[in-house]
Design a protein around this motif. Structure first.
Motif, mmCIF file in Angstrom:
data_model
loop_
_atom_site.group_PDB
_atom_site.id
_atom_site.type_symbol
_atom_site.label_atom_id
_atom_site.label_comp_id
_atom_site.label_asym_id
_atom_site.label_seq_id
_atom_site.Cartn_x
_atom_site.Cartn_y
_atom_site.Cartn_z
ATOM 1 N N LEU A 497 1.070 -1.211 0.112
ATOM 2 C CA LEU A 497 0.016 -0.022 -0.006
ATOM 3 C C LEU A 497 0.801 1.254 -0.150
ATOM 4 O O LEU A 497 0.713 2.376 -0.787
ATOM 5 C CB LEU A 497 -0.882 0.134 1.302
ATOM 6 C CG LEU A 497 -2.142 -0.942 1.324
ATOM 7 C CD1 LEU A 497 -2.745 -0.983 2.521
ATOM 8 C CD2 LEU A 497 -3.120 -0.554 -0.260
ATOM 9 N N ARG A 498 2.026 1.211 0.677
ATOM 10 C CA ARG A 498 2.821 2.552 0.775
ATOM 11 C C ARG A 498 3.485 2.477 -0.546
ATOM 12 O O ARG A 498 3.677 3.660 -1.048
ATOM 13 C CB ARG A 498 3.711 2.394 1.793
ATOM 14 C CG ARG A 498 3.073 2.667 3.361
ATOM 15 C CD ARG A 498 4.336 2.766 4.501
ATOM 16 N NE ARG A 498 4.801 1.466 4.784
ATOM 17 C CZ ARG A 498 4.287 0.585 5.668
ATOM 18 N NH1 ARG A 498 3.424 0.798 6.090
ATOM 19 N NH2 ARG A 498 4.934 -0.495 5.795
ATOM 20 N N ALA A 499 4.089 1.559 -0.989
ATOM 21 C CA ALA A 499 4.645 1.426 -2.328
ATOM 22 C C ALA A 499 3.818 1.880 -3.556
ATOM 23 O O ALA A 499 4.362 2.549 -4.392
ATOM 24 C CB ALA A 499 5.274 0.184 -2.764
ATOM 25 N N ARG A 500 2.395 1.762 -3.280
ATOM 26 C CA ARG A 500 1.669 2.170 -4.516
ATOM 27 C C ARG A 500 0.995 3.501 -4.243
ATOM 28 O O ARG A 500 0.427 4.049 -5.300
ATOM 29 C CB ARG A 500 0.421 0.890 -4.867
ATOM 30 C CG ARG A 500 1.107 -0.202 -4.987
ATOM 31 C CD ARG A 500 1.850 -0.368 -6.291
ATOM 32 N NE ARG A 500 2.587 -1.749 -6.614
ATOM 33 C CZ ARG A 500 1.941 -2.659 -7.446
ATOM 34 N NH1 ARG A 500 0.613 -2.348 -7.979
ATOM 35 N NH2 ARG A 500 2.375 -3.938 -7.606
ATOM 36 N N PHE A 501 0.712 3.929 -3.219
ATOM 37 C CA PHE A 501 -0.097 5.164 -2.726
ATOM 38 C C PHE A 501 0.879 6.222 -2.032
ATOM 39 O O PHE A 501 1.149 6.038 -1.132
ATOM 40 C CB PHE A 501 -1.177 4.820 -1.904
ATOM 41 C CG PHE A 501 -2.253 3.893 -2.522
ATOM 42 C CD1 PHE A 501 -3.180 4.606 -3.571
ATOM 43 C CD2 PHE A 501 -1.969 2.750 -2.728
ATOM 44 C CE1 PHE A 501 -4.103 3.741 -4.137
ATOM 45 C CE2 PHE A 501 -2.859 1.804 -2.994
ATOM 46 C CZ PHE A 501 -3.917 2.351 -4.190
ATOM 47 N N SER A 502 1.484 6.967 -2.677
ATOM 48 C CA SER A 502 2.472 7.931 -2.235
ATOM 49 C C SER A 502 1.742 9.061 -1.194
ATOM 50 O O SER A 502 2.675 9.388 -0.232
ATOM 51 C CB SER A 502 3.065 8.860 -3.246
ATOM 52 O OG SER A 502 2.202 9.663 -4.065
ATOM 53 N N ASP A 503 0.502 9.293 -1.062
ATOM 54 C CA ASP A 503 -0.001 10.041 -0.178
ATOM 55 C C ASP A 503 -0.398 9.377 1.215
ATOM 56 O O ASP A 503 -0.864 10.113 2.063
ATOM 57 C CB ASP A 503 -1.357 10.713 -0.768
ATOM 58 C CG ASP A 503 -2.003 9.719 -1.537
ATOM 59 O OD1 ASP A 503 -2.160 8.600 -1.411
ATOM 60 O OD2 ASP A 503 -3.189 10.240 -1.966
ATOM 61 N N LEU A 504 0.081 8.019 1.343
ATOM 62 C CA LEU A 504 -0.286 7.501 2.580
ATOM 63 C C LEU A 504 1.075 7.540 3.491
ATOM 64 O O LEU A 504 2.060 8.272 2.981
ATOM 65 C CB LEU A 504 -0.146 5.830 2.514
ATOM 66 C CG LEU A 504 -1.665 5.319 1.809
ATOM 67 C CD1 LEU A 504 -1.286 3.930 2.000
ATOM 68 C CD2 LEU A 504 -2.701 5.422 2.839
ATOM 69 N N GLY A 505 0.810 7.881 4.883
ATOM 70 C CA GLY A 505 1.913 7.923 5.854
ATOM 71 C C GLY A 505 2.914 6.921 5.780
ATOM 72 O O GLY A 505 2.926 6.122 4.654
ATOM 73 N N ARG A 549 -9.101 -0.229 -0.798
ATOM 74 C CA ARG A 549 -9.908 -1.348 -0.905
ATOM 75 C C ARG A 549 -9.911 -2.104 -2.065
ATOM 76 O O ARG A 549 -9.853 -3.161 -2.270
ATOM 77 C CB ARG A 549 -11.582 -0.870 -0.479
ATOM 78 C CG ARG A 549 -12.492 -2.215 -0.409
ATOM 79 C CD ARG A 549 -13.830 -1.475 -0.160
ATOM 80 N NE ARG A 549 -14.105 -0.784 0.735
ATOM 81 C CZ ARG A 549 -14.282 -1.072 2.066
ATOM 82 N NH1 ARG A 549 -14.640 -2.406 2.289
ATOM 83 N NH2 ARG A 549 -14.376 -0.255 2.881
ATOM 84 N N HIS A 550 -10.112 -1.317 -3.351
ATOM 85 C CA HIS A 550 -9.973 -1.814 -4.309
ATOM 86 C C HIS A 550 -8.717 -2.727 -4.709
ATOM 87 O O HIS A 550 -8.683 -3.831 -5.154
ATOM 88 C CB HIS A 550 -10.263 -1.079 -5.505
ATOM 89 C CG HIS A 550 -10.243 -1.462 -7.020
ATOM 90 N ND1 HIS A 550 -11.159 -2.384 -7.417
ATOM 91 C CD2 HIS A 550 -9.231 -1.376 -8.182
ATOM 92 C CE1 HIS A 550 -10.921 -2.860 -8.482
ATOM 93 N NE2 HIS A 550 -9.701 -2.324 -9.143
ATOM 94 N N PHE A 551 -7.643 -2.071 -4.477
ATOM 95 C CA PHE A 551 -6.159 -2.661 -4.495
ATOM 96 C C PHE A 551 -5.854 -3.977 -3.711
ATOM 97 O O PHE A 551 -5.532 -4.930 -4.181
ATOM 98 C CB PHE A 551 -5.098 -1.469 -4.103
ATOM 99 C CG PHE A 551 -3.703 -2.117 -4.338
ATOM 100 C CD1 PHE A 551 -2.805 -1.960 -5.234
ATOM 101 C CD2 PHE A 551 -3.007 -2.591 -3.093
ATOM 102 C CE1 PHE A 551 -1.779 -2.599 -5.592
ATOM 103 C CE2 PHE A 551 -1.933 -2.860 -3.200
ATOM 104 C CZ PHE A 551 -1.187 -2.877 -4.361
#
Length: 603
Positions: A497-505, A549-551
């Protein structure tokens, strides 16, 4: 030179020398106790620097340090030991409530000199921290507490608040006793030196009983296997009540290289201070969890890198949580201009129940394998080929003489062959004596027996595999999700999730969902995803949650019961940075997570 007091007879004295790099001239296992080891250094190098404390982290070169010689450390330890001997019976438990610094070292060795059991613990802070330290005090039946003058008033108020009725004194307020009044003792190697309380559940503190023999054996194995000579200085920012921070202090002062300390808050506030201290104070050996290296990558400015010389950093230990290969690559690249070399990284594995160190080595680039993700869900540890989905795993070194390592099927206790995922079992002198006041008559944790009759093993609760004589650690059994017969690792989901979504903490926690009709049971097909976010516009949060959720459903084949986006600093972690997923699950179950999305209703 300070006068040396006390009878040194019977302390198995040996004479250290400064040998060529890579050699060890001291064998810790030859000493009768930790006291004997440090007293040997007092005898052979009384004016040598035992401790350096960076009291002004912005001035590591210019008057910002406090230095204690071995003679000074010995004098301070004898004063505290004399005070303890006059008031407490041998074997009494003594709480050590100190910030990082020389006073902690004096109090710790003072307990050992007096044949007391040291109990390091964090200073009581916020509400849950105050309760936890109170539980530790009660669980170990502490007879006294040592602290500093700066913290004495608040600790006495805490004791009144929590009903703790023991003397609490400050070692630096005034001389507690005359060092000459210390009565030397003969300490048995099997005697408990300290209790190391684990940093797991706050409601269930467990004190690991570490003997002098455990520590001496483990210290020797660590230095020899990881690879540093005894003259090298250790140190850093790790809190001294934490097992990895404590053994840095113990092993470095016992081996003779000395220890350099700084406050964790100084590092967290400005990570460059740690690297500047490594440079200025000639720290050759320093350890950190992965998040510490990650902070340096993200927070140290390029102009600060240009002013560093890290070429003398011999061992950069990386442990206490799953080691992230991307972080090591990024750190090596960023700090290469400062002289840092990838082969100085030492990914390590350890736990308090084994006196910290189990395996790990330096002198080679980190060993990273890309594993077949589908095979991993079936417990097979094989390389990914032909563009199949894969995940990187970092070796924490080959098994060492610190202890014997087996991979065991946790239900049947069958020893598994190489390349199979199972529970890590350990046996050897580094394995501690068990938990304080927690009998283990059936060998459920200590003294476990394999299906083929081998006995005396510690069950770690950690999942791992051996492949080509390399140990790979894959997380905790209690965190593993079993979804329709497949193993799903929460850390894999969190990492992707962190690797794919840069706006996560930088941190999240994934755990099993809960049946509505049975809150004590897991829903075998669905999970809860919690993750910190910082600085994201509120109108972006609903879309981000839907994308997450979809990912997860698409990539991992797992149903998602809930997505909670949390403020920074919400995800529970241990002092070494491990995500406390069980604690997060409990908070979720009790409705104690304050989410940004979906927004938590005001109380």
């Amino acid at each position: 030179m300070l006068p040396l007091e006390g009878d040194l007879q019977g302390y198995c004295l040996i004479r250290p020398c400064r040998c060529e790099e890579g050699a060890m001239s001291i064998d810790l296992t030859s000493f009768s106790s930790l006291v004997a080891a440090v007293r040997d250094q007092v005898h052979t190098q009384p004016d040598g620097t035992a401790l350096t404390f960076l009291h002004d982290p912005d001035r590591p070169r210019d008057g910002g340090t406090t230095d204690w010689s071995y003679a000074r450390l010995d004098q301070e330890a004898r004063a505290r030991a004399a005070w303890l001997q006059d008031r407490l019976a041998p074997g009494s438990r003594v709480l050590l409530l100190h910030p990082n610094g020389t006073e902690f070292a004096a109090a710790f060795y003072g307990c050992l000199y007096a044949n007391m059991i040291a109990v390091p613990a964090p200073l009581p802070g916020r509400h849950r921290g105050r309760e936890r330290v109170a539980r530790i005090s009660g669980q170990c039946e502490a007879s006294a507490a040592l602290t500093t003058a700066a913290n004495l008033g608040s600790l006495r108020a805490w004791a009144v608040e929590t009903g703790i009725d023991i003397p609490i004194v400050a070692g630096d307020a005034e001389p507690l006793a005359d060092p000459a009044d210390w009565r030397p003792i003969d300490t048995d190697r099997s005697a408990i030196a300290f209790l190391q309380y684990t940093s797991g559940s706050t409601g269930d503190p467990k004190g690991v009983k570490v003997s002098h023999e455990n520590a001496l054996w483990n210290g020797q194995a660590t230095a020899r296997s990881v690879g540093w000579p005894d003259w090298m200085r250790m140190g850093g920012w790790l809190p001294l009540y934490h097992d990895m921070g404590l053994v840095q202090l113990l092993y470095s002062t016992a081996l003779g290289g000395g220890c350099a300390l700084m406050e964790p808050s100084a590092f967290i506030g400005r990570p460059a201070r740690w690297l500047q201290a490594i440079d200025a104070l000639d720290i050759h050996v320093g350890f950190s969890p992965s998040f510490g290296y990650d902070l340096c990558v993200r927070k140290v400015a390029d102009e600060e890198v240009s002013g560093l010389d890290l070429s003398r950093w011999h061992v950069a230990g990386n442990g206490s949580e799953p080691v992230d290969p991307a972080v090591m690559r990024a750190f090596s690249k960023k700090f290469a201009p400062a002289g840092f070399r990838p082969e100085n990284f030492a990914p390590v594995y350890g736990l308090a129940e084994c006196t910290v160190y189990v395996s790990g080595r330096r002198d080679r680039p980190p060993v990273v394998r890309t594993l077949d993700l589908d095979a991993l869900t079936q417990g097979e540890f094989v390389p990914a080929e032909n563009d199949r989905p894969g995940r990187e795993a970092v070796s924490v070194g080959p098994p060492t003489d610190a202890c014997e390592v087996l991979i065991v099927e946790p239900e049947t206790c069958e020893v598994l062959p190489e390349g199979r995922l199972g529970e890590i079992w350990l046996r050897g002198t580094s394995v501690s004596l068990g938990y304080w006041q927690r009998p283990d008559p059936e060998g459920r944790v200590f003294g476990a027996t394999t299906a083929d009759g081998r006995t005396g093993f510690l069950r770690t609760g950690d999942l791992g595999a051996l492949q080509q004589d390399e140990l790979f650690v894959q997380g905790r059994i209690k965190d593993l999700l079993i979804v329709r017969g497949r193993n799903v690792f929460p850390s894999d989901i969190e990492h992707e999730l962190r690797a794919r979504f840069s706006d996560l903490g930088r941190v999240g926690a994934v755990f099993a969902a809960i049946h509505e009709d049975d809150p004590s049971a897991d829903d075998a097909g669905s999970i809860v995803v919690t993750h910190e976010v910082d600085g994201i516009p509120p109108d972006r949060l609903p879309k981000l949650a839907a994308e997450l959720r979809h990912f997860v459903i698409r990539e991992f084949g797992v149903d998602v019961a809930s997505i909670l986006l949390l403020p920074a600093g919400t995800v529970a972690r241990t002092t070494s940075g491990k995500v406390r997923r069980s604690e997060m699950r409990e908070r979720f179950r009790e409705g104690r997570l304050q989410a940004l999305y979906p927004p938590t209703p005001a109380a």
